[in-house]
Design a protein around this motif. Sequence first.
Motif, short mmCIF file in Angstrom:
data_model
loop_
_atom_site.label_atom_id
_atom_site.label_comp_id
_atom_site.label_asym_id
_atom_site.label_seq_id
_atom_site.Cartn_x
_atom_site.Cartn_y
_atom_site.Cartn_z
N LYS A 95 -9.89 -5.11 -1.86
CA LYS A 95 -10.96 -5.66 -1.07
C LYS A 95 -10.62 -5.08 0.34
O LYS A 95 -11.72 -5.26 1.07
CB LYS A 95 -11.19 -7.07 -1.13
N GLU A 96 -9.47 -4.52 0.37
CA GLU A 96 -9.08 -4.16 1.85
C GLU A 96 -8.91 -2.58 2.05
O GLU A 96 -8.10 -2.07 1.05
CB GLU A 96 -7.96 -4.93 2.36
N GLN A 97 -9.30 -1.90 2.88
CA GLN A 97 -9.22 -0.41 2.98
C GLN A 97 -8.65 -0.30 4.60
O GLN A 97 -9.21 -1.03 5.34
CB GLN A 97 -10.53 0.14 2.50
N ARG A 98 -7.94 0.56 4.83
CA ARG A 98 -7.66 1.02 5.84
C ARG A 98 -7.91 2.39 6.33
O ARG A 98 -7.67 3.56 5.55
CB ARG A 98 -6.17 0.54 6.32
N ASN B 93 -9.43 7.15 4.31
CA ASN B 93 -9.28 5.64 4.02
C ASN B 93 -8.12 5.53 2.91
O ASN B 93 -8.18 6.14 2.01
CB ASN B 93 -10.73 5.18 3.46
N SER C 134 -6.64 2.55 0.32
CA SER C 134 -6.89 1.17 -0.12
C SER C 134 -5.64 0.25 -0.10
O SER C 134 -4.75 0.68 -0.75
CB SER C 134 -7.57 1.19 -1.50
N LEU C 135 -5.84 -0.71 0.76
CA LEU C 135 -4.27 -1.60 0.53
C LEU C 135 -4.72 -2.58 -0.54
O LEU C 135 -3.58 -3.06 -0.93
CB LEU C 135 -4.30 -2.21 2.18
N SER C 136 -5.65 -2.99 -0.76
CA SER C 136 -5.92 -3.88 -2.02
C SER C 136 -7.37 -3.45 -2.47
O SER C 136 -8.23 -2.82 -1.76
CB SER C 136 -5.59 -5.36 -1.44
#
Length: 205
Positions: free
Chosen positions: A169-172, A163, A165-167
Motif C-alpha cells: 500500500k505504500e510507494q515512495r 517509484n 514499493s515499500l509495501s
Amino acid sequence: MILINLLPHREAARKRRKEAFQATMVASLLLGLVIAGGIHLAFQAMITSQQERNAVLHREIAILENQIKEIANIESEIAALRARQKAVEDLQSDRNMPVHLLNEIVRQLPDGVYVTNMRQEGQNIAIQGMAQSNERISEMLRNFGSGTPWLSKPELIEIVASNVSLSPKEQRRVASFNMRVRLLNSGEVQKAQEPAARGVSTSGK
C-alpha cells in the motif's frame, strides 16, 4: 831550341772537361739517389709507425665498442628488470583496489543513497542506484570528486524519477541514477598526494 806541340790539345782539354762533367753528373745522380733513398726510408718508417698506431687505435676502438655493447645490454636488462619490478609492484598495489573501492563507496555515500549495481572495467566504475532526492545525488558526486583521493572524475550519465514499493500500500518516489567514476591506483594517489605533502612540509618550516 823551340818546342812545338803538335798534339790536338784542344780536343784533349775538351775530353777532360767532358769526362769531368760526366763524373760530376754521375756523382750528383748517386747523391740524389742516396738522398731520395733516405727520404723514402724515413717516410716509410713514418708510415709504418703511423700504421702501427692506427692498428692500436683500431684495437682499442673495437674493445670500447664491445664495452659499449655490453653497457647497452646491461642498461636494457636493468630497464627490463625495473619494468618487471614496477609491474609486480603495480599488481601488488592494484590487488587492494577493490578494497579501497568498497571502502570509499561506503564512506562517501550520503544517507538516503543506495547502490543497486556496480561494475568495474579496468579503472572505470559504473554505478547504478537510487536516492531519496536529486540533492543526495549531487552530494554524492561532490564527495566522489573531492572527498576521497581514490576516486576521481565522477560523471552522472542518467537520472530518472521512479517509484519504489515499500509495501503493498505504500510507494515512495525516488531518483534512479546511473553514473561513472574513475578508481585511481596507488601510484596515482601517491602522485596526487605529493604536492600536498610538500606544501605541508614547507608551511611547517
